[in-house]
Design a protein around this motif. Sequence first.
Motif, PDB file in Angstrom:
ATOM      1  N   LYS A   1       0.830  -1.213   0.000  1.00 49.71           N
ATOM      2  CA  LYS A   1       0.000   0.000   0.000  1.00 49.71           C
ATOM      3  C   LYS A   1       0.862   1.260   0.000  1.00 49.71           C
ATOM      4  O   LYS A   1       0.542   2.259  -0.649  1.00 49.71           O
ATOM      5  CB  LYS A   1      -0.943  -0.010   1.199  1.00 49.71           C
ATOM      6  N   THR A   2       1.973   1.208   0.735  1.00 52.81           N
ATOM      7  CA  THR A   2       2.905   2.341   0.757  1.00 52.81           C
ATOM      8  C   THR A   2       3.463   2.603  -0.638  1.00 52.81           C
ATOM      9  O   THR A   2       3.523   3.755  -1.094  1.00 52.81           O
ATOM     10  CB  THR A   2       4.059   2.074   1.739  1.00 52.81           C
ATOM     11  N   LEU A   3       3.857   1.545  -1.316  1.00 55.18           N
ATOM     12  CA  LEU A   3       4.413   1.698  -2.665  1.00 55.18           C
ATOM     13  C   LEU A   3       3.374   2.258  -3.632  1.00 55.18           C
ATOM     14  O   LEU A   3       3.703   3.096  -4.483  1.00 55.18           O
ATOM     15  CB  LEU A   3       4.944   0.351  -3.169  1.00 55.18           C
ATOM     16  N   ILE A   4       2.141   1.815  -3.489  1.00 54.96           N
ATOM     17  CA  ILE A   4       1.067   2.342  -4.332  1.00 54.96           C
ATOM     18  C   ILE A   4       0.880   3.845  -4.070  1.00 54.96           C
ATOM     19  O   ILE A   4       0.783   4.648  -5.004  1.00 54.96           O
ATOM     20  CB  ILE A   4      -0.252   1.582  -4.078  1.00 54.96           C
ATOM     21  N   ASN A   5       0.857   4.212  -2.784  1.00 53.07           N
ATOM     22  CA  ASN A   5       0.676   5.626  -2.415  1.00 53.07           C
ATOM     23  C   ASN A   5       1.846   6.492  -2.860  1.00 53.07           C
ATOM     24  O   ASN A   5       1.676   7.689  -3.127  1.00 53.07           O
ATOM     25  CB  ASN A   5       0.482   5.748  -0.901  1.00 53.07           C
ATOM     26  N   GLN A   6       3.022   5.899  -2.940  1.00 49.69           N
ATOM     27  CA  GLN A   6       4.200   6.634  -3.402  1.00 49.69           C
ATOM     28  C   GLN A   6       4.263   6.716  -4.931  1.00 49.69           C
ATOM     29  O   GLN A   6       5.197   7.281  -5.482  1.00 49.69           O
ATOM     30  CB  GLN A   6       5.483   5.967  -2.873  1.00 49.69           C
ATOM     31  N   ARG A   7       3.271   6.126  -5.567  1.00 43.40           N
ATOM     32  CA  ARG A   7       3.141   6.166  -7.021  1.00 43.40           C
ATOM     33  C   ARG A   7       4.361   5.613  -7.737  1.00 43.40           C
ATOM     34  O   ARG A   7       4.873   6.213  -8.704  1.00 43.40           O
ATOM     35  CB  ARG A   7       2.830   7.586  -7.496  1.00 43.40           C
ATOM     36  N   VAL A   8       4.850   4.485  -7.254  1.00 42.85           N
ATOM     37  CA  VAL A   8       5.976   3.838  -7.941  1.00 42.85           C
ATOM     38  C   VAL A   8       5.526   3.423  -9.336  1.00 42.85           C
ATOM     39  O   VAL A   8       4.345   3.159  -9.584  1.00 42.85           O
ATOM     40  CB  VAL A   8       6.486   2.610  -7.154  1.00 42.85           C
ATOM     41  N   GLU A   9       6.474   3.367 -10.242  1.00 43.86           N
ATOM     42  CA  GLU A   9       6.140   3.016 -11.627  1.00 43.86           C
ATOM     43  C   GLU A   9       6.126   1.511 -11.857  1.00 43.86           C
ATOM     44  O   GLU A   9       5.556   1.025 -12.839  1.00 43.86           O
ATOM     45  CB  GLU A   9       7.119   3.694 -12.579  1.00 43.86           C
ATOM     46  N   GLY A  10       6.777   0.776 -10.981  1.00 44.43           N
ATOM     47  CA  GLY A  10       6.812  -0.672 -11.094  1.00 44.43           C
ATOM     48  C   GLY A  10       7.203  -1.273  -9.764  1.00 44.43           C
ATOM     49  O   GLY A  10       7.725  -0.582  -8.884  1.00 44.43           O
ATOM     50  N   ILE A  11       6.931  -2.571  -9.594  1.00 47.94           N
ATOM     51  CA  ILE A  11       7.278  -3.257  -8.347  1.00 47.94           C
ATOM     52  C   ILE A  11       8.006  -4.559  -8.660  1.00 47.94           C
ATOM     53  O   ILE A  11       7.565  -5.354  -9.494  1.00 47.94           O
ATOM     54  CB  ILE A  11       6.022  -3.560  -7.496  1.00 47.94           C
ATOM     55  N   LEU A  12       9.128  -4.758  -7.978  1.00 51.53           N
ATOM     56  CA  LEU A  12       9.878  -6.013  -8.002  1.00 51.53           C
ATOM     57  C   LEU A  12       9.695  -6.646  -6.625  1.00 51.53           C
ATOM     58  O   LEU A  12      10.033  -6.023  -5.617  1.00 51.53           O
ATOM     59  CB  LEU A  12      11.361  -5.752  -8.278  1.00 51.53           C
ATOM     60  N   ALA A  13       9.154  -7.861  -6.566  1.00 54.39           N
ATOM     61  CA  ALA A  13       8.766  -8.420  -5.272  1.00 54.39           C
ATOM     62  C   ALA A  13       9.207  -9.865  -5.088  1.00 54.39           C
ATOM     63  O   ALA A  13       9.032 -10.700  -5.978  1.00 54.39           O
ATOM     64  CB  ALA A  13       7.247  -8.329  -5.095  1.00 54.39           C
ATOM     65  N   ALA A  14       9.780 -10.131  -3.904  1.00 55.89           N
ATOM     66  CA  ALA A  14       9.985 -11.500  -3.424  1.00 55.89           C
ATOM     67  C   ALA A  14       8.933 -11.698  -2.336  1.00 55.89           C
ATOM     68  O   ALA A  14       9.160 -11.360  -1.165  1.00 55.89           O
ATOM     69  CB  ALA A  14      11.393 -11.671  -2.861  1.00 55.89           C
ATOM     70  N   PRO A  15       7.753 -12.180  -2.685  1.00 56.85           N
ATOM     71  CA  PRO A  15       6.615 -12.209  -1.755  1.00 56.85           C
ATOM     72  C   PRO A  15       6.834 -13.148  -0.575  1.00 56.85           C
ATOM     73  O   PRO A  15       7.672 -14.054  -0.629  1.00 56.85           O
ATOM     74  CB  PRO A  15       5.449 -12.677  -2.632  1.00 56.85           C
ATOM     75  N   VAL A  16       6.055 -12.920   0.480  1.00 61.08           N
ATOM     76  CA  VAL A  16       6.197 -13.726   1.701  1.00 61.08           C
ATOM     77  C   VAL A  16       5.704 -15.145   1.448  1.00 61.08           C
ATOM     78  O   VAL A  16       6.505 -16.056   1.248  1.00 61.08           O
ATOM     79  CB  VAL A  16       5.447 -13.079   2.887  1.00 61.08           C
ATOM     80  N   TYR A  17       4.416 -15.348   1.463  1.00 62.25           N
ATOM     81  CA  TYR A  17       3.870 -16.694   1.321  1.00 62.25           C
ATOM     82  C   TYR A  17       3.336 -16.929  -0.080  1.00 62.25           C
ATOM     83  O   TYR A  17       2.904 -16.000  -0.766  1.00 62.25           O
ATOM     84  CB  TYR A  17       2.755 -16.947   2.336  1.00 62.25           C
ATOM     85  N   VAL A  18       3.338 -18.184  -0.462  1.00 63.37           N
ATOM     86  CA  VAL A  18       2.882 -18.564  -1.797  1.00 63.37           C
ATOM     87  C   VAL A  18       1.379 -18.341  -1.978  1.00 63.37           C
ATOM     88  O   VAL A  18       0.889 -18.262  -3.101  1.00 63.37           O
ATOM     89  CB  VAL A  18       3.284 -20.034  -2.087  1.00 63.37           C
ATOM     90  N   LYS A  19       0.645 -18.208  -0.867  1.00 68.00           N
ATOM     91  CA  LYS A  19      -0.806 -18.023  -0.949  1.00 68.00           C
ATOM     92  C   LYS A  19      -1.299 -16.707  -0.323  1.00 68.00           C
ATOM     93  O   LYS A  19      -2.497 -16.458  -0.289  1.00 68.00           O
ATOM     94  CB  LYS A  19      -1.523 -19.201  -0.270  1.00 68.00           C
ATOM     95  N   SER A  20      -0.408 -15.869   0.195  1.00 65.74           N
ATOM     96  CA  SER A  20      -0.866 -14.665   0.909  1.00 65.74           C
ATOM     97  C   SER A  20      -0.892 -13.433   0.003  1.00 65.74           C
ATOM     98  O   SER A  20      -0.128 -13.325  -0.955  1.00 65.74           O
ATOM     99  CB  SER A  20       0.033 -14.387   2.120  1.00 65.74           C
ATOM    100  N   ASN A  21      -1.788 -12.519   0.334  1.00 65.99           N
ATOM    101  CA  ASN A  21      -1.924 -11.226  -0.358  1.00 65.99           C
ATOM    102  C   ASN A  21      -2.139 -11.364  -1.870  1.00 65.99           C
ATOM    103  O   ASN A  21      -1.773 -10.469  -2.643  1.00 65.99           O
ATOM    104  CB  ASN A  21      -0.696 -10.337  -0.075  1.00 65.99           C
ATOM    105  N   LYS A  22      -2.747 -12.484  -2.269  1.00 70.06           N
ATOM    106  CA  LYS A  22      -2.987 -12.717  -3.697  1.00 70.06           C
ATOM    107  C   LYS A  22      -3.860 -11.618  -4.301  1.00 70.06           C
ATOM    108  O   LYS A  22      -3.547 -11.083  -5.366  1.00 70.06           O
ATOM    109  CB  LYS A  22      -3.637 -14.090  -3.896  1.00 70.06           C
ATOM    110  N   ASP A  23      -4.952 -11.269  -3.607  1.00 72.13           N
ATOM    111  CA  ASP A  23      -5.868 -10.252  -4.139  1.00 72.13           C
ATOM    112  C   ASP A  23      -5.204  -8.884  -4.241  1.00 72.13           C
ATOM    113  O   ASP A  23      -5.463  -8.115  -5.173  1.00 72.13           O
ATOM    114  CB  ASP A  23      -7.122 -10.162  -3.268  1.00 72.13           C
ATOM    115  N   LEU A  24      -4.319  -8.589  -3.280  1.00 76.60           N
ATOM    116  CA  LEU A  24      -3.633  -7.296  -3.287  1.00 76.60           C
ATOM    117  C   LEU A  24      -2.640  -7.216  -4.448  1.00 76.60           C
ATOM    118  O   LEU A  24      -2.544  -6.188  -5.142  1.00 76.60           O
ATOM    119  CB  LEU A  24      -2.925  -7.067  -1.957  1.00 76.60           C
ATOM    120  N   PHE A  25      -1.903  -8.299  -4.675  1.00 75.42           N
ATOM    121  CA  PHE A  25      -0.976  -8.318  -5.809  1.00 75.42           C
ATOM    122  C   PHE A  25      -1.740  -8.227  -7.132  1.00 75.42           C
ATOM    123  O   PHE A  25      -1.294  -7.565  -8.079  1.00 75.42           O
ATOM    124  CB  PHE A  25      -0.101  -9.581  -5.777  1.00 75.42           C
ATOM    125  N   LYS A  26      -2.896  -8.897  -7.190  1.00 73.39           N
ATOM    126  CA  LYS A  26      -3.724  -8.797  -8.400  1.00 73.39           C
ATOM    127  C   LYS A  26      -4.199  -7.365  -8.623  1.00 73.39           C
ATOM    128  O   LYS A  26      -4.239  -6.876  -9.759  1.00 73.39           O
ATOM    129  CB  LYS A  26      -4.934  -9.734  -8.281  1.00 73.39           C
TER     130      LYS A  26
END
Length: 339
Positions: free
Chosen positions: A111-136
Motif C-alpha cells: 500500500k505504501t508503494l502504491i501511495n508513493q506512485r511507484v512506476e513498477g514493483i519487483l517483489a519477493a513475496p512472503v507466502y505462496v498463498k498470501s496477499n494474492k488479491d492485493l498483488f492482483k
Amino acid sequence: MRKVTMKDIANKLGVSVSAVSRALSGKPGVSKRLREKIVETAKEMGYHPDPLAVALKKGTTKTIGVLIPELSGSFFAEVVASMEKSLFHLGYRLLLCSTDDDPEKEAEQIKTLINQRVEGILAAPVYVKSNKDLFKAVIEDYKIPLVFFDRIVEGVDTDYVISDNEEGMKAIMEYLISKGHRKIAFIYPLRGTFTGEMRLKAFLKYKDYIETREEWLKDGHSNEYFAHDAFINIMASEDRPTAVVVGNNLMTLGVLKAAREMKLKIPEEISIISFDDAYWNEIFDPPITCVKQDPQQIGLIAATILLNKLKNKKRENQPMQVVLKVKFIERSSVKTIRG
C-alpha cells in the motif's frame, strides 16, 4: 531547519508565487532580470524542489518499489544491488521495503508503494498463498507492472525469475546418497514460502531412498537464529543423522555457529551441505559444499523484464517465466561413508 518554499522566496522578493514558479521551472512570463534574481535568491535561501512533486507534474516518478523478506542476508543484498545497477543509469531510483516475512507487513508495504506512485514493483513475496488479491489489484486496478523474483504467489499471473529449486535439491540429495549417506536431516526455509515449499517437497521425494525422521525435519524460518536452534535440537537426539541439508545460506551461517558451539567436527562428526552459497561458505574451515544460485542474474533479469513492461505498458504480452539453473560446488564439508 524549516524547508524553504516558493512562497518564502516570493515574500522576500515581493513577487507572486506564480512568478517564482515560472522562473524556477524555466517557463516564460517573467523578465530575464527577474528570473536571474529569483534563481539567485533561491540558491542563497537553500531552496530545493520536491522531487516527487516535480516528477508528478511530468507524469512519472522514476521510482521502482522493491519488496524483500529481509535485509541481513547476502542473497537479497546481491539481488537488489544488481537491480539498482541495471536501473540507476536509466534514471530510476529504488524504494526498498522489507517485509520480515510477515504477510501483514507485506500488505502495508504494498500500500505504501502504491501511495508513493511507484512506476513498477519487483517483489519477493512472503507466502505462496498470501496477499494474492492485493498483488492482483496492483496489476489490474492500479496498472502497476509487477515482477516476482526468487518467490511467487500462486494465482497471480505475472512475470517471474526464480532458481531451479527442484534441480538444486536433486543435486544435493543424489550427491549425499552417492557419498553413502542415508540418515539425512533437513532444515528447510520458512514453510508457506515458495522456496520453503519447493525445497521441502523436493527433499521428500527421496524419503524412500533415505532414513529420515520427523525430529530431523525442522523449519529454520529462513533465518540464522531459528536454524541455529534447529540444528542443536537435531544433534541433541540420541540417534543423530550423518548429514544435514540446510535450505539457504543465511540459515547455514546459524548452523555453522551452532556446530562450533557444540564442538562438532565437520565433516568427521556431521556433514553439512547448503542450498546456496555465501562468502562464509568459502572461508569456513572446512569450506562448505553447496548448490549456488546466481543472485546477480536474478536481479538483472527481473529488472530487465520490468523495464520492458514499462516501455510497453499498452501492449499485453505473455508473462515471462524464467527458471535459472543452479550450480553444484563440491568443497570439503561432506565425508564419504563406506560399507
